[in-house]
Design a protein around this motif. Structure first.
Motif, PDB file in Angstrom:
ATOM      1  N   LEU A 225       0.765  -1.332  -0.002  1.00  0.00           N
ATOM      2  CA  LEU A 225      -0.135  -0.102   0.000  1.00  0.00           C
ATOM      3  C   LEU A 225       0.773   1.496   0.088  1.00  0.00           C
ATOM      4  O   LEU A 225       1.705   1.413   0.801  1.00  0.00           O
ATOM      5  N   PRO A 226       1.030   2.219  -1.179  1.00  0.00           N
ATOM      6  CA  PRO A 226       1.666   3.454  -0.886  1.00  0.00           C
ATOM      7  C   PRO A 226       1.288   4.314  -0.150  1.00  0.00           C
ATOM      8  O   PRO A 226      -0.017   4.640   0.257  1.00  0.00           O
ATOM      9  N   ALA A 227       2.318   4.991   0.518  1.00  0.00           N
ATOM     10  CA  ALA A 227       1.885   5.972   1.430  1.00  0.00           C
ATOM     11  C   ALA A 227       1.127   7.294   0.779  1.00  0.00           C
ATOM     12  O   ALA A 227       0.646   8.015   1.381  1.00  0.00           O
ATOM     13  N   THR A 228       1.316   7.412  -0.655  1.00  0.00           N
ATOM     14  CA  THR A 228       0.734   8.331  -1.321  1.00  0.00           C
ATOM     15  C   THR A 228      -0.447   8.136  -1.840  1.00  0.00           C
ATOM     16  O   THR A 228      -1.295   8.878  -2.462  1.00  0.00           O
ATOM     17  N   SER A 229      -1.110   6.841  -1.360  1.00  0.00           N
ATOM     18  CA  SER A 229      -2.554   6.393  -1.821  1.00  0.00           C
ATOM     19  C   SER A 229      -3.681   7.214  -1.357  1.00  0.00           C
ATOM     20  O   SER A 229      -3.350   7.671  -0.109  1.00  0.00           O
ATOM     21  N   ALA A 230      -4.779   7.315  -1.922  1.00  0.00           N
ATOM     22  CA  ALA A 230      -5.917   8.149  -1.327  1.00  0.00           C
ATOM     23  C   ALA A 230      -6.297   7.435  -0.088  1.00  0.00           C
ATOM     24  O   ALA A 230      -6.498   8.248   0.955  1.00  0.00           O
ATOM     25  N   ALA A 232      -4.261   6.180   2.260  1.00  0.00           N
ATOM     26  CA  ALA A 232      -3.374   6.320   3.460  1.00  0.00           C
ATOM     27  C   ALA A 232      -3.424   7.956   3.713  1.00  0.00           C
ATOM     28  O   ALA A 232      -2.901   8.373   4.763  1.00  0.00           O
ATOM     29  N   ARG A 233      -3.560   8.854   2.704  1.00  0.00           N
ATOM     30  CA  ARG A 233      -3.794  10.226   2.874  1.00  0.00           C
ATOM     31  C   ARG A 233      -5.025  10.585   3.452  1.00  0.00           C
ATOM     32  O   ARG A 233      -5.265  11.772   3.982  1.00  0.00           O
ATOM     33  N   SER A 234      -6.014   9.654   3.582  1.00  0.00           N
ATOM     34  CA  SER A 234      -7.321  10.143   4.159  1.00  0.00           C
ATOM     35  C   SER A 234      -7.660   9.439   5.705  1.00  0.00           C
ATOM     36  O   SER A 234      -8.775   9.340   5.977  1.00  0.00           O
ATOM     37  N   ILE A 235      -6.580   8.948   6.244  1.00  0.00           N
ATOM     38  CA  ILE A 235      -7.080   8.365   7.423  1.00  0.00           C
ATOM     39  C   ILE A 235      -7.727   9.021   8.425  1.00  0.00           C
ATOM     40  O   ILE A 235      -8.459   8.676   9.553  1.00  0.00           O
ATOM     41  N   ALA A 236      -7.396  10.663   8.566  1.00  0.00           N
ATOM     42  CA  ALA A 236      -8.069  11.319   9.265  1.00  0.00           C
ATOM     43  C   ALA A 236      -9.782  11.457   9.243  1.00  0.00           C
ATOM     44  O   ALA A 236     -10.289  11.695  10.158  1.00  0.00           O
ATOM     45  N   VAL A 237      -9.697  10.945   8.056  1.00  0.00           N
ATOM     46  CA  VAL A 237     -11.358  11.033   7.603  1.00  0.00           C
ATOM     47  C   VAL A 237     -12.141   9.788   8.061  1.00  0.00           C
ATOM     48  O   VAL A 237     -13.211   9.793   8.722  1.00  0.00           O
ATOM     49  N   ALA A 248       5.343 -10.384   5.789  1.00  0.00           N
ATOM     50  CA  ALA A 248       5.340  -8.869   5.142  1.00  0.00           C
ATOM     51  C   ALA A 248       6.585  -7.991   5.993  1.00  0.00           C
ATOM     52  O   ALA A 248       6.844  -8.405   6.821  1.00  0.00           O
ATOM     53  N   PRO A 249       7.123  -7.146   5.229  1.00  0.00           N
ATOM     54  CA  PRO A 249       8.011  -6.647   5.706  1.00  0.00           C
ATOM     55  C   PRO A 249       8.085  -5.541   6.820  1.00  0.00           C
ATOM     56  O   PRO A 249       6.955  -4.569   6.772  1.00  0.00           O
ATOM     57  N   VAL A 250       8.697  -5.650   7.783  1.00  0.00           N
ATOM     58  CA  VAL A 250       8.382  -4.809   8.882  1.00  0.00           C
ATOM     59  C   VAL A 250       8.447  -3.469   8.651  1.00  0.00           C
ATOM     60  O   VAL A 250       7.870  -2.528   9.287  1.00  0.00           O
ATOM     61  N   GLU A 251       9.415  -3.018   7.725  1.00  0.00           N
ATOM     62  CA  GLU A 251       9.367  -1.396   7.831  1.00  0.00           C
ATOM     63  C   GLU A 251       8.300  -0.852   6.985  1.00  0.00           C
ATOM     64  O   GLU A 251       8.002   0.360   7.125  1.00  0.00           O
ATOM     65  N   ARG A 252       7.761  -1.666   6.032  1.00  0.00           N
ATOM     66  CA  ARG A 252       6.356  -1.209   5.523  1.00  0.00           C
ATOM     67  C   ARG A 252       5.353  -1.218   6.683  1.00  0.00           C
ATOM     68  O   ARG A 252       4.493  -0.255   6.295  1.00  0.00           O
ATOM     69  N   ALA A 258       3.119   4.838  11.102  1.00  0.00           N
ATOM     70  CA  ALA A 258       3.354   6.057  11.322  1.00  0.00           C
ATOM     71  C   ALA A 258       2.449   7.185  10.729  1.00  0.00           C
ATOM     72  O   ALA A 258       2.102   8.105  11.302  1.00  0.00           O
ATOM     73  N   LEU A 259       1.688   6.504   9.750  1.00  0.00           N
ATOM     74  CA  LEU A 259       0.658   7.358   9.211  1.00  0.00           C
ATOM     75  C   LEU A 259      -0.860   7.121   9.757  1.00  0.00           C
ATOM     76  O   LEU A 259      -1.796   8.113   9.298  1.00  0.00           O
ATOM     77  N   GLY A 260      -0.663   6.112  10.800  1.00  0.00           N
ATOM     78  CA  GLY A 260      -2.123   6.215  11.410  1.00  0.00           C
ATOM     79  C   GLY A 260      -3.106   5.002  11.138  1.00  0.00           C
ATOM     80  O   GLY A 260      -3.858   4.626  11.649  1.00  0.00           O
ATOM     81  N   ALA A 261      -2.295   4.018  10.362  1.00  0.00           N
ATOM     82  CA  ALA A 261      -3.142   3.071   9.697  1.00  0.00           C
ATOM     83  C   ALA A 261      -2.824   1.850  10.956  1.00  0.00           C
ATOM     84  O   ALA A 261      -1.891   1.824  11.635  1.00  0.00           O
ATOM     85  N   GLU A 262      -3.769   0.943  10.966  1.00  0.00           N
ATOM     86  CA  GLU A 262      -3.438  -0.276  11.913  1.00  0.00           C
ATOM     87  C   GLU A 262      -3.161  -1.637  11.026  1.00  0.00           C
ATOM     88  O   GLU A 262      -3.904  -1.778  10.033  1.00  0.00           O
ATOM     89  N   VAL A 263      -1.984  -2.518  11.379  1.00  0.00           N
ATOM     90  CA  VAL A 263      -1.443  -3.386  10.639  1.00  0.00           C
ATOM     91  C   VAL A 263      -2.060  -4.734  11.409  1.00  0.00           C
ATOM     92  O   VAL A 263      -1.526  -4.697  12.595  1.00  0.00           O
ATOM     93  N   MET A 264      -2.594  -5.534  10.859  1.00  0.00           N
ATOM     94  CA  MET A 264      -2.725  -6.932  11.666  1.00  0.00           C
ATOM     95  C   MET A 264      -2.056  -8.008  10.650  1.00  0.00           C
ATOM     96  O   MET A 264      -2.605  -8.154   9.296  1.00  0.00           O
ATOM     97  N   ARG A 265      -1.674  -8.998  10.972  1.00  0.00           N
ATOM     98  CA  ARG A 265      -0.995 -10.059  10.347  1.00  0.00           C
ATOM     99  C   ARG A 265      -1.943 -11.468  10.468  1.00  0.00           C
ATOM    100  O   ARG A 265      -2.319 -11.647  11.602  1.00  0.00           O
ATOM    101  N   VAL A 266      -1.914 -12.090   9.369  1.00  0.00           N
ATOM    102  CA  VAL A 266      -2.644 -13.521   9.444  1.00  0.00           C
ATOM    103  C   VAL A 266      -1.840 -14.161   8.711  1.00  0.00           C
ATOM    104  O   VAL A 266      -0.866 -13.946   7.678  1.00  0.00           O
TER     105      VAL A 266
END
Length: 360
Positions: A225-230, A232-237, A248-252, A258-266
């Motif tokens: 998922l790109p940091a520049t995607s719609a 990712a840029r609308s997490i405040a909404v 999946a890569p930990v750095e991603r 950091a942008l405000g998303a929540e990541v869950m691994r399965v």
């Protein structure tokens, strides 16, 4: 009961993890029924519908009838039991559409009311109430949300151009209906393929309803998922939850968090796809009761073949995209829907036809 069901739907999609209940206090008069108070479950799940309807009726509720779309709760949660409010208000009769299957209630609310001398009638409006409370019912009985698959297909059963290129299929009326569907669901789910191809927002953009946008859920095994995607840029909404594979890569993940998303691994299945059964159970544990799947052919077919589609809303446009266009269900004919679901309703949305199918 029709009025109770109507007011209960006001906050559908906004009350999770609680059901969107409606309640009406009524007194019979020589001129007909007089509505004394209305109430519905507030956003976030509380206050509940019954105490709000009773508060609106005030002292006039004494000796009146309470119509409610779901059995009043009888357990202590973050608010006192609704049966206590019903007894204290002096209600003499309760008419409920259905029993609450939640093991903490499951008929106990009705028993408490009867023991207090309150007459109880169960059943009016039951079919409609089961639809309105399908998410709550599914979550407490099966440990997953009620899942609705939304599809927009051409007259020849296609959803995109050759090469998985996106194309506008339905008209403005149908697109507005989709926004309304988003507003009445707790969460909307899509896949990373759709995100990379379409860059969707997945919010409700009907005038005056922008604050009713659902949680956006993305299946993204590799965290592409790109940091520049719609999204990712609308997490405040509206919140963004991303499901990734265990490898999946930990750095991603760090970047998205950091942008405000929540990541869950399965876990991944043998074919490399994420385990849908784990995903829907995790969503239920997070409180999601109504999930809208608005994804590409691969994920749509995956949910269907996993037996995880309870309802489908298919918008059929009059245009044809041709034999090389993208099939609506990967590896399956569109007619496969009828193997799992049966047709229930059909209506026109401008020039497009909406077919609603539900689990047999």
């Amino acid at each position: 009961m029709s009025a109770a069901l109507s007011v209960g739907r006001r906050e559908l999609g906004q009350t999770w993890p609680n059901p969107a209940v409606g309640a009406v206090v009524v007194r019979e008069t020589p001129e007909g029924p007089l509505v004394l108070g209305r109430g519905w479950t507030s956003r976030g799940g509380r206050p509940h519908a019954e105490p709000q309807a009773l508060a609106a009726a005030g002292e006039a509720a004494r000796g009146a009838t309470l119509y409610v779309t779901l059995e009043p709760c009888s357990h202590h949660g973050q608010t006192p039991p609704c049966v206590d409010a019903v007894r204290a208000a002096g209600i003499t009769r309760v008419v409920a559409a259905i029993e609450d299957p939640d093991f903490r209630v499951a008929g106990r609310g009705f028993s408490i009311l009867r023991e207090a001398g309150i007459a109880v009638t169960i059943g009016p409006g039951a079919a409609e109430a089961r639809l309105a409370h399908a998410g709550h019912i599914r979550r407490v009985t099966e440990g997953r949300p009620h899942i609705m698959l939304k599809m927009a297909v051409s007259a020849d059963g296609k959803v995109g151009l050759a090469g998985r290129r996106p194309v506008a299929i339905t008209g403005a009326v149908a697109r507005a209906r989709v926004h309304l569907l988003r507003a009445t669901h707790d969460a909307v789910l899509t896949g990373i393929g759709t995100v990379l191809a379409d860059d969707p927002l997945l919010t409700c953009r009907l005038p005056g309803m922008e604050d009713r946008s659902p949680v956006r859920v993305v299946l993204d095994a590799g965290l592409r998922l790109p940091a520049t995607s719609a999204l990712a840029r609308s997490i405040a909404v509206a919140p963004l939850w991303v499901f990734a594979a265990e490898d999946a890569p930990v750095e991603r993940e760090t970047m998205l968090v950091a942008l405000g998303a929540e990541v869950m691994r399965v876990r991944r299945k043998a074919d490399g796809a994420l385990a849908l059964d784990e995903i829907v159970k995790l969503l239920a544990l997070r409180g999601i009761t109504r999930l809208m799947v608005e994804a590409g052919p691969r994920i749509a077919a995956g949910f269907l073949q996993a037996g995880l589609v309870d309802e489908a809303q298919i918008f059929e446009a009059p245009i044809r995209l041709g034999p090389d266009a993208l099939d609506a269900l990967e590896g399956l004919p569109l007619s496969a829907l009828a193997t799992y679901l049966s047709a229930q309703e059909s209506e026109w949305q401008g020039e497009d036809r909406l077919r609603i199918m539900r689990r047999r």
